[in-house]
Design an enzyme around this catalytic site. Structure first.
Site, PDB file in Angstrom:
ATOM      1  CG  PHE A 180      -2.280   0.878   1.092  1.00 55.11           C
ATOM      2  CD1 PHE A 180      -2.716   1.043   0.167  1.00 55.11           C
ATOM      3  CD2 PHE A 180      -2.083   2.137   1.533  1.00 55.11           C
ATOM      4  CE1 PHE A 180      -3.772   1.805  -0.060  1.00 55.11           C
ATOM      5  CE2 PHE A 180      -3.300   3.101   1.786  1.00 55.11           C
ATOM      6  CZ  PHE A 180      -4.343   3.066   1.257  1.00 55.11           C
ATOM      7  CG  ASP A 223      -0.795  -3.440   5.929  1.00 57.19           C
ATOM      8  OD1 ASP A 223      -1.284  -3.898   6.319  1.00 57.19           O
ATOM      9  OD2 ASP A 223      -0.285  -2.192   5.789  1.00 57.19           O
ATOM     10  CE1 TYR A 236      -9.024   1.477   6.550  1.00 58.75           C
ATOM     11  CE2 TYR A 236      -9.021   2.623   8.478  1.00 58.75           C
ATOM     12  CZ  TYR A 236      -8.577   2.117   6.913  1.00 58.75           C
ATOM     13  OH  TYR A 236      -7.542   2.587   6.091  1.00 58.75           O
ATOM     14  CE  LYS A 237      -7.995  -2.102   4.338  1.00 56.85           C
ATOM     15  NZ  LYS A 237      -8.792  -0.261   3.651  1.00 56.85           N
ATOM     16  NE  ARG A 240      -9.721  -2.045  -4.152  1.00 54.75           N
ATOM     17  CZ  ARG A 240      -9.637  -1.744  -2.897  1.00 54.75           C
ATOM     18  NH1 ARG A 240      -8.403  -2.332  -2.492  1.00 54.75           N
ATOM     19  NH2 ARG A 240     -10.083  -1.045  -1.791  1.00 54.75           N
TER      20      ARG A 240
END
Length: 422
Positions: free
Chosen positions: A128, A207, A232-233, A382
């Site tokens: 990321f 990560d 939060y995912k 996505r």
């Protein structure tokens, strides 16, 4: 295999899904919306909405500062211990604090200080970008002594494993990678790469933001040193929820938090003028935790624990395989490419499909066709499969509408549009 291209088959798959009932545990105010962005922001658990009202009206409004002795102070460790069960860690090895980027900053500096004389940091171009920015900032902050050695994917989909192995040497201080790549969904072999880094004396920082809550992770069995992740995912902790960090128990006393603060002080209410780190993982806390947003992580984690990560993974694999089969039959003839690994063992829980008109298609899906995915440049649409609430009918309907976006050329009107958030 060839599967039926009809809604009845999707409904048949949903009828056999033993996790289907958990869909009702989440707020769904738009029943006709197909939400496939749970890999970016998870849905709101109903229990979280109830907890938010209690936190604001009763805990804050009525109990006031007494709340700190009625559970607030222990929140970072209590919720961290629950997350630990999802990532194969011990309860005292995970704590919730700050953001993913801040936690990465803290752990990278701590790791580099623990490997003095070693100058190489290894990462890859599938990581990321924020992680890479943190690495660049740390290298600059530490006087430019460290080299960031980048491994580059040959196809933008699969991780450059052999290149990473070739970069590892006795000058390597740290290997840091995303367990699941944010664009393609490629899933690294955590135990193998961790062992390779340890063989040259390097530390490893993972990560797990795009894998926690959807992919089984076993940090202990993998021998991982450090990890970070967002909430939060797939954890459904809410937009901008605090993140978590993991430090293997035997390393905790060896590492120093570079952002010393009073929440990490041994006796914080003695108000000593000199810092003395608290024992254990609490030393990696810094400032006062954001109680409301921190507490709201817990209901989503509880739902995942109730579902069981192995069952969630089994459903995720079935759903992503179903999506890929639909792509092959229905979308590949319309110019869509598969930008995720075909091997399910090397894939997380989101599928990226490429198209030359990808951004326009994404915007048409969102604005006109009732499907909410996201877009990652240059061409990735996505599709985030959150198995705890995504249905097979959701996937079938999304594919049909993706076909419609192309056959009806819905993307044309969005060629000049680029929203701030994609």
């Amino acid at each position: 295999m060839t599967i039926p291209l009809d809604a009845a088959y999707a409904d048949q798959l949903d009828a056999a899904d033993d996790l289907a009932g958990l869909r009702q545990a989440f707020v769904n105010d738009e029943p006709d919306l197909i939400y496939l962005d749970g890999n970016s922001l998870g849905r709101l658990p109903r229990a979280t909405a109830d907890l938010a009202a209690d936190l604001v009206r009763r805990q804050w409004g009525t109990r006031l500062i007494r709340g700190w002795n009625e559970g607030w102070f222990e929140l970072p460790e209590r919720i961290g211990a629950k997350i630990a069960r999802l990532i194969g860690a011990e309860p005292d090895e995970v704590i919730v604090a700050d953001s993913t980027s801040v936690n990465l900053f803290k752990l990278v500096i701590a790791a580099l200080r623990a490997r003095p004389g070693r100058e190489r940091i290894i990462s890859d171009d599938l990581n990321f970008p924020s992680d890479l920015y943190i690495l660049q900032g740390v290298a600059d902050l530490l006087g430019g002594r460290h080299e960031i050695a980048m491994a580059y994917s040959s196809d933008g989909i699969h991780g450059p494993v052999e290149t990473i192995l070739g970069l590892l040497d006795h000058n390597t201080a740290l290997l840091t990678l995303s367990h699941v790549a944010f664009k393609s969904g490629f899933l690294y072999d955590m135990p193998a790469l961790t062992a390779a880094a340890h063989a040259v004396g390097a530390l490893v920082l993972w990560d797990v933001s795009h894998s926690v809550g959807a992919v089984p992770i076993n940090l202990s069995e993998s021998g991982a040193d450090l990890a970070i992740g967002c909430c939060y995912k797939y954890l459904n902790g809410g937009p901008g929820a605090p993140a978590f960090l993991y430090i293997r128990r035997d390393l905790q006393a060896q590492l120093v938090n570079p952002i010393a603060g009073w929440m990490g002080q041994r006796n914080l209410f003695n108000f000593d003028l000199d810092y003395e780190p608290a024992p254990g993982l609490r030393r990696f806390l810094t400032g006062t935790p954001p109680v409301v947003s921190l507490a709201l992580i817990e209901p989503g984690v509880d739902l995942l624990l109730a579902a069981g990560i192995d069952r969630l993974r089994a459903k995720s694999l079935a759903q992503t395989e179903y999506l890929i089969e639909l792509w092959q039959q229905r979308l590949a003839p319309l110019g869509y490419t598969l930008n995720s690994p075909r091997d399910p063992a090397r894939r997380g829980s989101h599928i990226s499909l490429g198209h030359p008109e990808g951004l326009g298609i994404d915007l048409a899906l969102i604005n006109e066709l009732g499907v909410l995915p996201d877009f990652r440049a240059p061409d990735n649409i996505r599709l985030g499969v959150a198995p705890i609430y995504t249905s097979f009918r959701d996937i079938y309907t999304a594919v049909e509408r993706m076909a419609q976006a192309v056959t009806e050329q819905r993307y044309l009107k969005y060629r000049d549009h680029r929203p701030a958030v994609t």
